[in-house]
Design a protein around this motif. Structure first.
Motif, PDB file in Angstrom:
ATOM      1  N   LEU A 322      56.512  60.504  39.468  1.00  0.00           N
ATOM      2  CA  LEU A 322      57.332  59.442  38.872  1.00  0.00           C
ATOM      3  C   LEU A 322      57.790  59.916  37.502  1.00  0.00           C
ATOM      4  N   PRO A 323      59.115  60.146  37.316  1.00  0.00           N
ATOM      5  CA  PRO A 323      59.594  61.017  36.237  1.00  0.00           C
ATOM      6  C   PRO A 323      59.985  60.337  34.919  1.00  0.00           C
ATOM      7  N   LEU A 324      59.437  59.167  34.601  1.00  0.00           N
ATOM      8  CA  LEU A 324      59.752  58.469  33.357  1.00  0.00           C
ATOM      9  C   LEU A 324      61.150  57.859  33.444  1.00  0.00           C
ATOM     10  N   ASP A 325      61.372  56.835  32.622  1.00  0.00           N
ATOM     11  CA  ASP A 325      62.663  56.155  32.682  1.00  0.00           C
ATOM     12  C   ASP A 325      63.804  56.970  32.089  1.00  0.00           C
ATOM     13  N   TYR A 326      63.518  58.154  31.534  1.00  0.00           N
ATOM     14  CA  TYR A 326      64.585  59.065  31.131  1.00  0.00           C
ATOM     15  C   TYR A 326      65.084  59.897  32.303  1.00  0.00           C
ATOM     16  N   LYS A 382      57.237  61.277  55.887  1.00  0.00           N
ATOM     17  CA  LYS A 382      56.042  61.215  56.736  1.00  0.00           C
ATOM     18  C   LYS A 382      54.749  61.491  55.944  1.00  0.00           C
ATOM     19  N   VAL A 383      54.679  60.890  54.775  1.00  0.00           N
ATOM     20  CA  VAL A 383      53.506  61.045  53.925  1.00  0.00           C
ATOM     21  C   VAL A 383      52.471  59.985  54.298  1.00  0.00           C
ATOM     22  N   GLU A 384      51.276  60.412  54.567  1.00  0.00           N
ATOM     23  CA  GLU A 384      50.188  59.483  54.857  1.00  0.00           C
ATOM     24  C   GLU A 384      49.272  59.286  53.654  1.00  0.00           C
ATOM     25  N   ARG A 385      48.973  60.372  52.931  1.00  0.00           N
ATOM     26  CA  ARG A 385      48.103  60.293  51.758  1.00  0.00           C
ATOM     27  C   ARG A 385      48.617  61.278  50.706  1.00  0.00           C
ATOM     28  N   CYS A 386      48.591  60.869  49.447  1.00  0.00           N
ATOM     29  CA  CYS A 386      49.009  61.782  48.380  1.00  0.00           C
ATOM     30  C   CYS A 386      48.556  61.246  47.022  1.00  0.00           C
ATOM     31  N   PRO A 387      48.409  62.116  46.023  1.00  0.00           N
ATOM     32  CA  PRO A 387      48.186  61.655  44.657  1.00  0.00           C
ATOM     33  C   PRO A 387      49.514  61.361  43.973  1.00  0.00           C
ATOM     34  N   ILE A 388      49.449  60.611  42.874  1.00  0.00           N
ATOM     35  CA  ILE A 388      50.626  60.283  42.082  1.00  0.00           C
ATOM     36  C   ILE A 388      50.490  60.927  40.712  1.00  0.00           C
ATOM     37  N   ILE A 389      51.534  61.599  40.271  1.00  0.00           N
ATOM     38  CA  ILE A 389      51.659  62.013  38.871  1.00  0.00           C
ATOM     39  C   ILE A 389      52.737  61.132  38.249  1.00  0.00           C
ATOM     40  N   SER A 390      52.427  60.487  37.147  1.00  0.00           N
ATOM     41  CA  SER A 390      53.434  59.666  36.464  1.00  0.00           C
ATOM     42  C   SER A 390      53.606  60.148  35.040  1.00  0.00           C
ATOM     43  N   SER A 395      53.376  54.823  34.569  1.00  0.00           N
ATOM     44  CA  SER A 395      52.021  54.489  35.011  1.00  0.00           C
ATOM     45  C   SER A 395      51.982  53.076  35.585  1.00  0.00           C
ATOM     46  N   PHE A 396      52.856  52.207  35.090  1.00  0.00           N
ATOM     47  CA  PHE A 396      52.955  50.847  35.644  1.00  0.00           C
ATOM     48  C   PHE A 396      53.335  50.899  37.115  1.00  0.00           C
ATOM     49  N   TYR A 397      54.378  51.691  37.447  1.00  0.00           N
ATOM     50  CA  TYR A 397      54.817  51.768  38.838  1.00  0.00           C
ATOM     51  C   TYR A 397      53.791  52.486  39.702  1.00  0.00           C
ATOM     52  N   GLY A 398      53.085  53.466  39.125  1.00  0.00           N
ATOM     53  CA  GLY A 398      52.029  54.117  39.890  1.00  0.00           C
ATOM     54  C   GLY A 398      50.969  53.121  40.318  1.00  0.00           C
ATOM     55  N   MET A 399      50.607  52.230  39.411  1.00  0.00           N
ATOM     56  CA  MET A 399      49.591  51.229  39.749  1.00  0.00           C
ATOM     57  C   MET A 399      50.119  50.187  40.727  1.00  0.00           C
ATOM     58  N   GLN A 400      51.379  49.826  40.598  1.00  0.00           N
ATOM     59  CA  GLN A 400      51.961  48.876  41.548  1.00  0.00           C
ATOM     60  C   GLN A 400      51.982  49.462  42.959  1.00  0.00           C
ATOM     61  N   PRO A 406      47.015  50.578  49.061  1.00  0.00           N
ATOM     62  CA  PRO A 406      45.776  51.225  48.604  1.00  0.00           C
ATOM     63  C   PRO A 406      45.302  52.347  49.513  1.00  0.00           C
ATOM     64  N   ASP A 407      45.744  52.353  50.769  1.00  0.00           N
ATOM     65  CA  ASP A 407      45.316  53.388  51.712  1.00  0.00           C
ATOM     66  C   ASP A 407      46.080  54.695  51.544  1.00  0.00           C
ATOM     67  N   MET A 408      47.187  54.687  50.804  1.00  0.00           N
ATOM     68  CA  MET A 408      48.089  55.828  50.787  1.00  0.00           C
ATOM     69  C   MET A 408      47.824  56.780  49.627  1.00  0.00           C
ATOM     70  N   PHE A 409      47.294  56.296  48.509  1.00  0.00           N
ATOM     71  CA  PHE A 409      47.251  57.115  47.304  1.00  0.00           C
ATOM     72  C   PHE A 409      45.816  57.490  46.934  1.00  0.00           C
ATOM     73  N   THR A 410      45.620  58.782  46.658  1.00  0.00           N
ATOM     74  CA  THR A 410      44.282  59.302  46.399  1.00  0.00           C
ATOM     75  C   THR A 410      43.905  59.256  44.917  1.00  0.00           C
ATOM     76  N   ALA A 411      44.879  59.235  44.017  1.00  0.00           N
ATOM     77  CA  ALA A 411      44.603  59.195  42.583  1.00  0.00           C
ATOM     78  C   ALA A 411      45.909  58.981  41.833  1.00  0.00           C
ATOM     79  N   LEU A 412      45.776  58.514  40.591  1.00  0.00           N
ATOM     80  CA  LEU A 412      46.917  58.416  39.681  1.00  0.00           C
ATOM     81  C   LEU A 412      46.599  59.265  38.454  1.00  0.00           C
TER      82      LEU A 412
END
Length: 589
Positions: A322-326, A382-390, A395-400, A406-412
């Motif tokens: 997630l690449p920031l609002d810039y 076709k992503v089933e599980r992945c981590p998020i880098i924000s 970070s707000f959208y990562g948490m949303q 909750p089953d899809m993301f392994t970490a933020l």
């Protein structure tokens, strides 16, 4: 009474209001004057913020201020920021039929537009004494020019002088300016104008004037007296005075000189145009070491185009970025190469209103649509599980996203992560650029669109390097990071989706800031405790979240894994991306 307590109304002083309005129209005419508005606004608003309950922060619900912001925003749309603003000719570029010329400290004309040459007989190397006005007026103009160049705090002045050739009064608006090389000059715009075609309609729409009232404004701009106007229009002097009183009320000006100044500014702006056609960018092109990458495109259920990029290995292990609002959708070339080497597929959404991704309808909730758009991209991949880098406030959208699936993301992994701002002091600590926008979203949300739009146009006009240095100038770590050649290339290339020569994502930017992240979303953060690993990587040189605010985050949400860097700021991802990738790797197994 309950409503008043919930939304307290706090007034500016008349002086602060009038000075802020002056700066507002200066910015609408020239986005490079943005910082003068920022400084004036902060000095006026900061004491008012302290008077309001933080839980009910609606300040400055002032119809006069709001009306001027709205009008200035409409005029801002007309600015052709693609013009070359360098050099003295660039200073005159906005002026078409308005006679305008530029004076130096020797009171010589350094440049003059065709209207000034035709109506004032001024050209390059003319002297101020060549201006055909009374001798005493020449002395007054010269003294005012020298005062403005002395930088005594005043940067504009309005003078009324008498023409020797036509016998009538002429209004001169003087404004301190400078060349791209920093040479101080004074721009003089005269009321000796050719009335632009269609300008009556612009005045009527902008200020709700009648046809007769626009005619009176035209005569006042031409420096006709009340008696002259009465004779011209076949009306009594009392009738004309009543019309002028009505005009002053509608335009929220307090004198005829102020009205004429406003009319001249509006006329300047009315001569400008902005090409809003979005350029077709089908490929993210590097400028050196970055490889060109084609944008992927899908169609949302409501028929919108939605783009995204794949960095690294196109068929590799998925990671969401997630690449920031810039809109920083590209990584440094070495980081992209490392992702490819590791067999990682970095999926980067291009959010609505950025690049070629269609904007969300005004009636739609931007935050909800943003989350659904990202999930649709992941489903397409076709992503089933992945981590998020924000990055930053994403970070707000990562948490949303984690709450939604909750089953899809392994970490933020939140680089320069942001949590809910629950204290007034957290806004006061921000450096002024971030505070101007973020506190504006919090305290004056109805004025935010103009603030953001002007900021984007400023960035386009002065260039991204100049803009980054302005926004991050108080953060040596961020400036140093940006000047790394690989980082510079990735930020300039990636941010094309937010701002290019023909496209500006200011509307989306504003709608994100005015969404739920503008309030207290602590409950969302707490809901992830024990359910999702969250790592915050923050630098103490962050202009939005300085050390004290980060310490408060650590107290409020002590379950998050905070990793603090003394040598980084908000651009910490670009400075320490190898550390980020190490953390990501542990959540791919």
């Amino acid at each position: 009474m309950d409503s008043e307590r919930a939304h307290p109304h706090v007034d500016m002083s008349d002086q602060d209001r009038n000075e802020a309005i002056d700066r507002l129209y200066d910015v609408a005419l020239d986005p490079e004057r943005y910082e003068t508005l920022l400084d004036k606004w902060e000095s006026a608003v900061r004491p008012l913020r302290a008077q309001a309950d933080f839980s009910a922060p609606r300040l400055l619900d002032d119809p006069m201020i709001a009306g001027h912001f709205h009008r200035a925003g409409e005029f801002l749309d007309r600015i052709d920021v693609g013009r070359d603003g360098d050099g003295i000719q660039g200073i005159l570029a906005p002026f078409g039929k308005v006679s305008a010329f530029v004076l130096d400290d020797c009171l010589k004309v350094r440049a003059a537009n065709s209207a000034a040459t035709e109506r004032l007989s001024l050209g390059v190397n003319s002297k101020l004494t060549d201006l055909a006005v009374n001798y005493e007026d020449i002395k007054a103009i010269g003294g005012t020019v020298r005062s403005l160049l002395a930088s005594t705090g005043q940067d504009t002045a309005v003078l009324r002088v008498r023409s020797l050739t036509r016998g009538h009064f002429v209004v001169l608006r003087l404004q301190r300016c400078q060349t791209a090389g920093g040479v101080p000059l004074v721009l003089a715009a005269s009321s000796e104008v050719g009335w632009p075609e269609g300008f009556n309609d612009i005045l009527r729409r902008a200020f709700s004037l009648t046809g007769a009232e626009t005619g009176v404004v035209k005569s006042l701009v031409e420096c006709c007296s009340v008696s002259d106007i009465a004779v011209q229009r076949g009306r009594s002097i009392d009738t004309v005075r009543a019309q002028i009183k009505s005009i002053l009320s509608k335009t929220e000006t307090h004198s005829q000189v102020e009205l004429v100044r406003l009319a001249l500014s509006v006329m300047d702006m009315a001569n400008l145009t902005l090409d809003t056609q979005v350029e077709p960018r089908l490929v993210s092109k590097g400028n050196g070491s970055l490889e060109s990458i084609p944008f992927q495109s899908i169609t949302t259920p409501d028929g919108r185009r939605l783009d995204y990029l794949i960095l690294g290995a196109p068929k590799g292990i998925p990671i969401l970025f997630l690449p920031l609002d810039y809109g920083l959708v590209r990584w440094p070339a070495s980081a992209e190469a490392e992702a490819a080497k590791r067999g990682w597929r970095v999926i980067v959404p291009v959010r609505a209103g950025y690049g070629q991704s269609d904007m969300i309808a005004k009636a739609e909730n931007f935050d909800d649509a943003m989350v659904e758009d990202v999930l649709q991209i992941l489903e397409t991949e076709k992503v089933e599980r992945c981590p998020i880098i924000s990055m930053g406030s994403d970070s707000f959208y990562g948490m949303q996203l984690a709450l939604r699936r909750p089953d899809m993301f392994t970490a933020l992994i939140a680089c320069a992560g942001v949590l809910p701002m629950t204290r007034r002091e957290q806004f006061e600590r921000m450096e002024k650029w971030h505070r101007f926008i973020l506190a504006g979203a919090k305290y004056t949300p109805h004025l935010l669109p103009f603030m953001v739009k002007a900021g984007f146009l400023l960035a386009r006009k002065i260039g991204k390097r100049g803009f980054v240095h302005a926004v991050y100038g108080s953060s040596p770590a961020d400036v140093e990071t940006f000047e790394n050649p690989e980082v510079f290339e990735s930020m300039v290339t990636g941010s094309e989706v937010a701002l290019s020569t023909t496209h500006s994502a200011h509307e989306s930017f504003s709608r994100m800031l005015l969404g739920r992240q503008n309030g207290d979303w602590s409950a969302d953060v707490d809901a992830l405790k024990g359910r999702l690993p969250v790592i915050f990587m923050n630098g103490t040189d962050d202009p939005q979240v300085p050390r004290e605010s980060l310490q408060e985050f650590e107290i409020d949400h002590d379950w998050i894994d905070y990793r603090v860097y003394e040598d980084a700021g908000q651009l910490i991802f670009f400075r320490h991306w190898p550390d980020v990738l190490k953390i990501v790797e542990s959540f791919l197994k």
